[in-house]
Design a protein around this motif. Structure first.
Motif, mmCIF file in Angstrom:
data_model
loop_
_atom_site.group_PDB
_atom_site.id
_atom_site.type_symbol
_atom_site.label_atom_id
_atom_site.label_comp_id
_atom_site.label_asym_id
_atom_site.label_seq_id
_atom_site.Cartn_x
_atom_site.Cartn_y
_atom_site.Cartn_z
ATOM 1 N N GLU A 72 0.384 7.049 -5.819
ATOM 2 C CA GLU A 72 -0.070 7.895 -4.680
ATOM 3 C C GLU A 72 -0.588 7.151 -3.537
ATOM 4 O O GLU A 72 -0.667 7.316 -2.366
ATOM 5 C CB GLU A 72 -1.136 8.840 -5.312
ATOM 6 N N MET A 73 -1.473 5.868 -4.155
ATOM 7 C CA MET A 73 -1.702 5.037 -2.727
ATOM 8 C C MET A 73 -0.671 4.562 -1.889
ATOM 9 O O MET A 73 -0.636 4.373 -0.631
ATOM 10 C CB MET A 73 -2.755 3.878 -3.479
ATOM 11 N N ARG A 74 0.536 4.275 -2.577
ATOM 12 C CA ARG A 74 1.674 3.731 -1.859
ATOM 13 C C ARG A 74 2.247 4.768 -1.133
ATOM 14 O O ARG A 74 2.847 4.600 0.034
ATOM 15 C CB ARG A 74 2.697 3.264 -2.874
ATOM 16 N N LEU A 75 2.149 6.169 -1.538
ATOM 17 C CA LEU A 75 2.797 7.251 -0.689
ATOM 18 C C LEU A 75 2.121 7.357 0.715
ATOM 19 O O LEU A 75 2.459 7.618 1.843
ATOM 20 C CB LEU A 75 2.656 8.521 -1.274
ATOM 21 N N TYR A 76 0.682 6.865 0.860
ATOM 22 C CA TYR A 76 -0.133 7.137 1.907
ATOM 23 C C TYR A 76 0.196 5.871 2.747
ATOM 24 O O TYR A 76 0.372 6.151 4.138
ATOM 25 C CB TYR A 76 -1.878 7.086 1.559
ATOM 26 N N VAL A 77 0.203 4.710 2.397
ATOM 27 C CA VAL A 77 0.696 3.589 3.160
ATOM 28 C C VAL A 77 2.147 3.681 3.493
ATOM 29 O O VAL A 77 2.465 3.120 4.603
ATOM 30 C CB VAL A 77 0.480 2.388 2.218
ATOM 31 N N GLY A 78 2.951 4.044 2.714
ATOM 32 C CA GLY A 78 4.578 4.013 2.957
ATOM 33 C C GLY A 78 4.913 2.942 2.122
ATOM 34 O O GLY A 78 4.669 1.898 2.060
ATOM 35 N N GLN A 79 6.175 3.363 1.266
ATOM 36 C CA GLN A 79 6.543 2.539 0.255
ATOM 37 C C GLN A 79 7.100 1.127 0.892
ATOM 38 O O GLN A 79 7.001 0.122 0.554
ATOM 39 C CB GLN A 79 7.643 3.076 -0.368
ATOM 40 N N LYS A 80 7.804 1.478 2.186
ATOM 41 C CA LYS A 80 8.380 0.087 3.094
ATOM 42 C C LYS A 80 7.236 -0.859 3.609
ATOM 43 O O LYS A 80 7.474 -1.626 3.893
ATOM 44 C CB LYS A 80 9.140 0.880 4.136
ATOM 45 N N ASN A 81 5.949 -0.079 3.630
ATOM 46 C CA ASN A 81 4.721 -0.858 4.177
ATOM 47 C C ASN A 81 4.132 -1.655 3.200
ATOM 48 O O ASN A 81 3.080 -2.127 3.389
ATOM 49 C CB ASN A 81 4.073 -0.117 4.827
ATOM 50 N N TRP A 82 4.361 -1.380 1.855
ATOM 51 C CA TRP A 82 3.391 -2.053 1.013
ATOM 52 C C TRP A 82 3.126 -3.587 0.883
ATOM 53 O O TRP A 82 2.159 -4.172 0.808
ATOM 54 C CB TRP A 82 3.758 -1.510 -0.523
ATOM 55 N N GLU A 83 4.496 -4.161 1.201
ATOM 56 C CA GLU A 83 4.268 -5.724 1.138
ATOM 57 C C GLU A 83 3.626 -6.137 2.170
ATOM 58 O O GLU A 83 2.633 -6.829 2.079
ATOM 59 C CB GLU A 83 5.875 -6.237 1.378
ATOM 60 N N ALA A 84 3.711 -5.558 3.408
ATOM 61 C CA ALA A 84 3.072 -5.912 4.636
ATOM 62 C C ALA A 84 1.491 -5.790 4.386
ATOM 63 O O ALA A 84 0.703 -6.502 4.816
ATOM 64 C CB ALA A 84 3.528 -5.157 5.911
ATOM 65 N N PHE A 85 1.067 -4.451 3.798
ATOM 66 C CA PHE A 85 -0.208 -4.351 3.490
ATOM 67 C C PHE A 85 -0.812 -5.348 2.541
ATOM 68 O O PHE A 85 -1.915 -5.793 2.852
ATOM 69 C CB PHE A 85 -0.482 -2.854 2.878
ATOM 70 N N GLN A 86 -0.184 -5.609 1.557
ATOM 71 C CA GLN A 86 -0.503 -6.662 0.609
ATOM 72 C C GLN A 86 -0.846 -8.179 1.383
ATOM 73 O O GLN A 86 -1.741 -8.912 1.105
ATOM 74 C CB GLN A 86 0.631 -7.030 -0.709
ATOM 75 N N ASN A 87 0.309 -8.359 2.189
ATOM 76 C CA ASN A 87 -0.099 -9.742 3.329
ATOM 77 C C ASN A 87 -1.301 -9.555 3.688
ATOM 78 O O ASN A 87 -1.733 -10.726 3.834
ATOM 79 C CB ASN A 87 1.242 -9.980 4.241
ATOM 80 N N LYS A 88 -1.743 -8.465 4.241
ATOM 81 C CA LYS A 88 -2.883 -8.625 5.079
ATOM 82 C C LYS A 88 -4.181 -8.370 4.210
ATOM 83 O O LYS A 88 -5.284 -8.997 4.853
ATOM 84 C CB LYS A 88 -2.937 -7.041 5.971
ATOM 85 N N ILE A 89 -4.069 -8.401 3.073
ATOM 86 C CA ILE A 89 -5.279 -8.260 2.288
ATOM 87 C C ILE A 89 -5.314 -9.515 1.302
ATOM 88 O O ILE A 89 -6.224 -9.433 0.331
ATOM 89 C CB ILE A 89 -5.495 -7.016 1.356
#
Length: 315
Positions: A72-89
């Motif tokens: 559900e968290m990935r749905l908010y971020v967008g599946q395609k954006n999860w890797e970029a999100f992980q890189n930022k954190i």
């Protein structure tokens, strides 16, 4: 230096935004209220219906690779954006490894060192980053998130978003219990094992429900006294006086409240229909439940006694 500049950007963004959080007891109308708010053209388009992220209750799941628990968290971020999100954190992931080494638990709710755990694990910056990515993914409009259990994380919500607007759904306690038990029996009729862990949240002892209602009432009273931006939305007001109630809600949120729930939206304003619960596509309407079918006389009397303690918005 780059991380500090990005953190400053996120902090400024969070201070200048006032996302809406829909919370309250399960089966009190949170899904219905979420749908009515998110239908407003000022809000992001939530085509995934009423997914619940539990991001404030379980923020550590944001640090993990894709898994069922953070779907559900990935749905908010967008599946395609999860890797970029992980890189930022990455720096937050490292901070959590250090917190592990120092013996800090991942869970902070009900912990004696709650603020210390929150800070050591940098959950505030983590959630700020999460919602920033979600905001970008969902169209850069007003955000609204619905997880009933986030009622227990109000201090942390205001820590991340000082100007957050919180909508607390309430409902007559006997109706909430009856709704749980009705849904529990429905799940069993559909073939779910009565002992399945997935449905035990709908099959709690009466004492657990009574303690749960008192806890929520205490939380709401405390934050109202603190002057927080909280609006209590009784279920009967939402379903029996929908237009007036939604106008008050939008006024509280701070968006234009030209509400006509019976009018058909224009093509440019229409939202995807929710297939999993057709009732959410209709204007709010009275939804009475036969309490006597699910609570015995003694239970009804005990709930009635509890209501003498609860705030008068539980109706």
């Amino acid at each position: 230096m780059q991380d500090s500049l990005y953190s400053k950007l996120l902090e400024d963004w969070a201070n200048n935004n006032a996302p809406v959080f829909v919370v309250g007891p399960e089966r009190s109308g949170t899904s219905l209220l979420f749908q009515q708010v998110s239908n407003h053209s000022a809000f992001c388009d939530f085509s995934e219906a009423t997914v619940e992220t539990f991001c404030f209750n379980k923020p550590w799941l944001l640090l993990e690779d894709s898994c069922p628990d953070n779907y559900e968290m990935r749905l908010y971020v967008g599946q395609k954006n999860w890797e970029a999100f992980q890189n930022k954190i990455q720096h937050i992931i490292e901070a959590n490894k250090e917190a592990d080494d120092r013996g800090f638990p991942k869970e902070y709710l009900y912990q004696e060192e709650r603020p210390k755990i929150w800070d050591a694990r940098q959950y505030g910056p983590l959630l700020r980053t999460f919602f920033y990515f979600a905001w970008q993914n969902l169209g850069k409009k007003c955000l609204v998130e619905k997880t009933p259990a986030h009622i227990r994380s109000l201090p942390e919500i205001y820590n991340v978003f000082p100007n957050a607007k919180v909508l607390v759904c309430t409902r007559e306690p006997s109706e909430i219990i009856a709704s749980h038990r009705k849904r529990f029996e429905k799940e069993i009729s559909l073939g779910v094992d009565r002992e399945s862990p997935q449905i035990q949240w709908m099959n709690k002892p009466l004492d657990d429900y009574l303690a749960y209602f008192r806890e929520i009432d205490d939380i709401v009273r405390h934050h109202i006294v603190q002057g927080r931006k909280i609006l209590v939305v009784p279920y009967t007001e939402l379903t029996e006086h929908a237009t007036e109630t939604m106008q008050s809600i939008f006024e509280f949120i701070g968006v234009e409240s030209n509400v006509n729930l019976d009018a058909q939206p224009s093509e440019s304003e229409s939202r995807p229909e929710q297939l999993w619960d057709p009732l959410l596509n209709k204007p709010p309407q009275p939804n009475k439940i036969d309490i006597s079918a699910y609570l015995n006389e003694e239970e009804v009397m005990r709930v009635k006694k509890l209501k003498e303690y609860l705030h008068d918005t539980w109706c």
